[in-house]
Design a protein around this motif. Structure first.
Motif, mmCIF file in Angstrom:
data_model
loop_
_atom_site.group_PDB
_atom_site.id
_atom_site.type_symbol
_atom_site.label_atom_id
_atom_site.label_comp_id
_atom_site.label_asym_id
_atom_site.label_seq_id
_atom_site.Cartn_x
_atom_site.Cartn_y
_atom_site.Cartn_z
ATOM 1 N N ALA A 276 0.835 -1.208 0.000
ATOM 2 C CA ALA A 276 0.000 0.000 0.000
ATOM 3 C C ALA A 276 0.867 1.254 0.000
ATOM 4 O O ALA A 276 0.544 2.259 -0.655
ATOM 5 C CB ALA A 276 -0.919 -0.012 1.218
ATOM 6 N N VAL B 297 0.651 4.187 7.301
ATOM 7 C CA VAL B 297 -0.386 3.342 6.729
ATOM 8 C C VAL B 297 -1.294 2.827 7.836
ATOM 9 O O VAL B 297 -0.820 2.395 8.900
ATOM 10 C CB VAL B 297 0.235 2.145 5.971
ATOM 11 N N ASN B 298 -2.592 2.893 7.605
ATOM 12 C CA ASN B 298 -3.553 2.287 8.524
ATOM 13 C C ASN B 298 -3.419 0.769 8.384
ATOM 14 O O ASN B 298 -3.699 0.217 7.321
ATOM 15 C CB ASN B 298 -4.971 2.722 8.175
ATOM 16 N N THR C 296 -7.062 -0.904 7.373
ATOM 17 C CA THR C 296 -7.720 -0.595 6.100
ATOM 18 C C THR C 296 -6.737 -0.403 4.944
ATOM 19 O O THR C 296 -7.163 -0.288 3.803
ATOM 20 C CB THR C 296 -8.554 0.692 6.246
ATOM 21 N N GLN D 112 -5.172 2.208 4.295
ATOM 22 C CA GLN D 112 -5.238 3.593 3.818
ATOM 23 C C GLN D 112 -3.917 4.294 4.125
ATOM 24 O O GLN D 112 -3.402 4.230 5.238
ATOM 25 C CB GLN D 112 -6.380 4.337 4.497
ATOM 26 N N MET E 192 -2.034 7.385 5.143
ATOM 27 C CA MET E 192 -2.474 8.536 5.921
ATOM 28 C C MET E 192 -1.545 9.742 5.778
ATOM 29 O O MET E 192 -1.971 10.883 5.955
ATOM 30 C CB MET E 192 -2.612 8.139 7.390
#
Length: 475
Positions: A75, A113-114, A117, A119, A121
């Motif tokens: 990600a 990074v979350n 999820t 995501q 950030m």
């Protein structure tokens, strides 16, 4: 009652000589001292500041199972295509984001990074983050190795300033502790001080008393910071290497040059300094091929996480400084730091190095740096460092006020030197100067330069000599 000190009356000591060196050392060091005090005071609170900063990126766990570390790295790389994986920082808590470190276009980037999820950030260049910026300003003036030389020179002369200041503070004719251990607010009759004399005494006492109380702490901070400087620290490293075998490369937990600092931060793998240009060598989602090892990143992280090392904990890929995978606690409480080497095949812990396993010198420097950074004994260490920094600023301000009040027109305001008929250097002053010059090479070299200019050049320039408080050459 404090009686006259025979030490001060000794003919081996020259009061005017010491006063002049104190003045010039202070004049040169003042801007550096203020800068180092302010930046050092800020850096004391790095853990609190970074915790506050990260609070804006807190995640909601909701009892979910985090995604795999590999998925988190993927990600992160998606937002920085063709980036090279560098390291992974364990989340400090279930609510903390994961930190994925990537090399992108030659720079170290930190991607938050979350972990639930995936995501992304936040993405930030590591060197542009506030605390690393403060660290570089404090230690190198944002000038690399040249700045380190300047900081070392200023620190060396600051030591001279402190030592000579203690000599000048030494009570000679005091009739009590007022003006020695605390500022005078009343005259002998008990009446409050007032007027011009009161202001002069106030600034003098503020300068001398505060200087006395913080002197030992400042000396400790100056000395404990020297191993990080380019020249003094590099010489120390060479001395240590001299005592080792030719096959043994000395490693230390501090850096003495801009190159070492960059290598430690970038962690580029050997031969892959330009990996970000190789677009044809990619894996799924642009993870560089060199990060694919028999043992997955998840295994590496899981094994290190099980050790429960003090945060922040980094799991780093092979680099210039380390040929294999490394897990490391980077806590600022240096006696708690741990480094482990991992088997690239299965992620097993091959070796573990605790603080107490390091050489004695490394442990001494480690304790010194932990105190220097305010992290050895909790909040009291931070408070002590903050008070020392504030005291330094107060000493500088009071010194400037006294200098401007004493300074006469067309003169620098330095204490006048003795006439050339009485220029024999006191023995104790010579001994102290030689010892400091040997221990602090930058001081020794600059001292020689100053003496040569003073004795060989300025004596032929009467107006300049008068401005500096020096006697002109007599025929």
């Amino acid at each position: 009652m404090i009686t006259k000190s025979y030490f001060i009356k000794s003919p081996w000591l020259g009061y005017n000589t010491v006063w002049r060196w104190h003045f010039y050392a202070g004049l040169f060091c003042m801007p550096f001292i203020v800068l180092l005090a302010v930046t050092g005071a800020i850096y004391l609170f790095k853990p609190q500041f970074e915790a506050y900063q990260e609070a804006a990126y807190q995640v909601k766990a909701n009892e979910k199972v985090p995604q795999s570390v590999t998925s988190q790295a993927l990600a992160a790389v998606k937002v920085l295509p063709h980036a090279q994986f560098n390291a992974y920082q364990l989340p400090a808590s279930p609510q903390s984001p994961a930190h994925v470190m990537l090399i992108y276009q030659g720079e170290l980037r930190r991607v938050l990074v979350n972990p639930y999820t995936l995501q992304v950030m936040n993405v930030a260049t590591e060197e542009d983050r506030f605390m690393p910026w403060i660290h570089r300003l404090h230690g190198r003036l944002l000038m690399g190795d040249k700045g380190s030389y300047l900081v070392e020179l200023a620190a060396s002369w600051a030591i001279v300033m402190i030592v000579t200041g203690l000599f000048l503070w030494w009570p000679r004719d005091a009739k009590g502790l007022a003006g020695v251990l605390y500022p005078r607010l009343h005259i002998a009759s008990g009446q409050p001080l007032s007027g011009k004399v009161a202001r002069r005494i106030f600034w003098r006492d503020l300068h001398a008393v505060i200087g006395f109380w913080i002197a030992l702490f400042v000396l400790f901070l100056l000395i404990s910071g020297l191993p990080w400087t380019k020249s003094w620290g590099g010489l120390l490293k060479e001395v240590r290497q001299f005592g080792a075998t030719s096959q043994t490369q000395i490693k230390q937990d501090w850096f003495t040059s801009q190159k070492e600092l960059q290598e430690a931060n970038s962690m580029l793998a050997p031969g892959e300094e330009h990996a970000h240009h190789r677009h044809d060598r990619q894996l799924t989602a642009d993870i560089p091929e060199q990060t694919v090892l028999p043992a997955s990143l998840d295994t590496m992280v899981r094994n290190v996480a099980g050790l429960q090392l003090p945060p922040p904990v980094m799991i780093a890929a092979p680099s210039r400084r380390n040929a294999g995978w490394v897990g490391k606690s980077d806590t600022q409480h240096r006696p708690s730091r741990v480094t482990v080497n991992l088997d690239p095949q299965n992620g097993a812990i091959l070796s573990r190095t605790n603080f107490e396993d390091k050489p004695m010198l490394d442990r001494v420097v480690g304790y010194g740096v932990a105190v220097h950074e305010g992290q050895l004994f909790g909040w009291f260490n931070q408070l002590l460092g903050l008070l020392t920094a504030l005291g330094l600023v107060a000493v500088v301000v009071s010194g400037v006020v006294m200098w401007l009040r004493r300074r006469q027109a067309s003169t620098l305001g330095a204490p006048f030197a003795q006439t050339r008929l009485n220029t024999r250097m006191p023995v104790a002053t010579v001994v102290a100067t030689v010892l400091l010059a040997i221990l602090l090479p930058f001081l020794g070299l600059s001292l020689i330069a100053v003496l040569m200019v003073e004795r060989l050049v300025l004596v032929y320039l009467p107006k300049v000599a008068q401005f500096l408080g020096l006697p002109a050459r007599t025929t």
